[in-house]
Design a protein around this motif. Structure first.
Motif: not given
Length: 390
Positions: A21, A197, A202-206, A210, A245, A250-251, A253
């Protein structure tokens, strides 16, 4: 209610970025180099990029691209009549020396000005010295992959011959001043899936890992408020919708801005550096020559050329040696690694006066140096104990 500890229930502390990410500007600032620009590029890893002829070796520790073997330029001999005159600056007057010491004492919070006002001069000695300076203005070029979100921009890879790193014309800025710019290399752009991503956009919400849910901040996940009442914020569940998020997990990217694709291209980074070699002749007067760098003097010789020749025949032979060593060292170091655009060598005469004076029956010494008439002294007779210890 039994509490089940999940990863998203952990206290909100600084976390390492998720693997793959992109760390956005809101989380951390990319390191900056000596030119005040960010070092990092947002392009995919180098091993995923295409090989560009003439730009091989990406990912090595030293990315500087050596210039083509330069044609030998015969440096011009300095004009002989430039060094025939024997330069000398007379000693400063007693009034000027007294004024300089008084100003020096007044600038120190714990120094009394009485010695500067009541001193009796014994002798003023001239110890003028020379400062030799060689400046070599160089241009270096390195390559770096960069990228931007792909929005249908024109892709020019394989549409022509890629120019060599030293074939691209880049305007030279003001001479002898540090500068930096970057130029996109033609015919190197191509579309790649976003590495951050995995081309999903989209990427995982930290924050919630997720799950889309996070620990309730009112009851700290217990579901109860004030020990015996159900928490009104989470309705007793102990978890609420993730505020980062919106509960999706997810968010968008931050690298590809949700596009899933990147336009990657090769960027030529051009740096101009003014490399300086300076030498001050030590006249063994007791004056610390390192302080000469703080002042200016009178320029008695100046020579500017694409390549300069070592000075010969100067009255002070130490300057001749300093010039030979500096010119030889700079040309040997830079001709093979970057392009020398201009060299400049100067000789300055730095006025230095050693002043002997007495105050209350004791002899003391101070120096007045430079065109600014700065003062240096190690034994000023009227300063407080704390200054003496320092």
């Amino acid at each position: 209610m039994d509490k089940v500890n999940l990863l998203s229930d952990q206290p909100e502390t600084a976390k390492e970025p998720f693997l793959g990410q992109h760390l956005g500007a809101e989380n951390a600032e990319a390191p900056r180099d000596a030119y005040g620009e960010s070092d990092g590029a947002s392009a995919p890893p180098v091993d995923l990029m295409d090989t560009v002829p003439g730009y091989e070796g990406m990912g090595t520790e030293n990315n500087d691209l050596p210039p083509p073997y330069p044609a030998l330029v015969q440096p011009e001999m300095p004009s002989p009549n430039s060094t025939e005159r024997h330069w000398e600056i007379p000693s400063i007057s007693e009034d000027l020396a007294k004024e300089a010491l008084l100003e020096y004492a007044s600038s120190k919070c714990c120094y009394s000005t009485k010695p500067a006002k009541e001193l009796v001069f014994s002798e003023l000695q001239v110890h003028n010295t020379y400062r030799y300076r060689l400046e070599t203005f160089t241009e270096s070029r390195s390559k770096e992959w960069d990228s931007e979100p792909y929005n249908g921009q024109f892709v020019d890879a394989y549409g022509g011959v890629v120019p060599g790193p030293w074939e691209l014309a880049v305007p030279v800025p003001a001479l002898f001043k540090k500068n930096k710019t970057s130029v996109r290399v033609p015919h190197t752009s191509s579309v790649k899936g976003c590495h951050s991503c995995l081309a999903l956009g989209r990427s995982a919400c930290q924050k919630c890992i997720t799950s889309g849910r996070m620990q309730c901040w009112v009851c700290n996940g217990s579901g109860m408020h004030l020990s015996d009442r159900r928490c009104h914020h989470c309705n007793g569940i102990g978890r609420v919708k993730c505020t980062s998020c919106g509960g999706v997990g997810s968010q968008t990217c931050s690298t590809c801005r949700g596009k899933g694709q990147l336009l990657c291209y090769l960027k030529l980074v051009v740096k101009w550096t003014n490399n300086v070699n300076e030498c001050v002749v030590d006249k063994k007067s007791g004056f610390p020559v390192d302080r000469v760098s703080q002042v200016t003097g009178e320029t008695v010789f100046s020579d500017t050329n694409p390549l300069v020749y070592p000075i010969t025949g100067f009255p002070d032979n130490a300057i001749n040696h300093a010039s030979y060593n500096a010119v030889t060292e700079h040309q040997a170091r830079f001709l093979s690694t970057c392009r020398i655009l201009q060299q400049r060598q100067t000789i300055e005469l730095i006025p230095i006066t050693r002043v002997h004076y007495t105050w209350k029956g004791k002899t003391h010494i101070f120096f007045v140096y430079g065109a600014e008439h700065k003062v240096h002294t190690d034994d000023y007779p009227a300063k407080c104990c704390c200054c003496s210890l320092i």
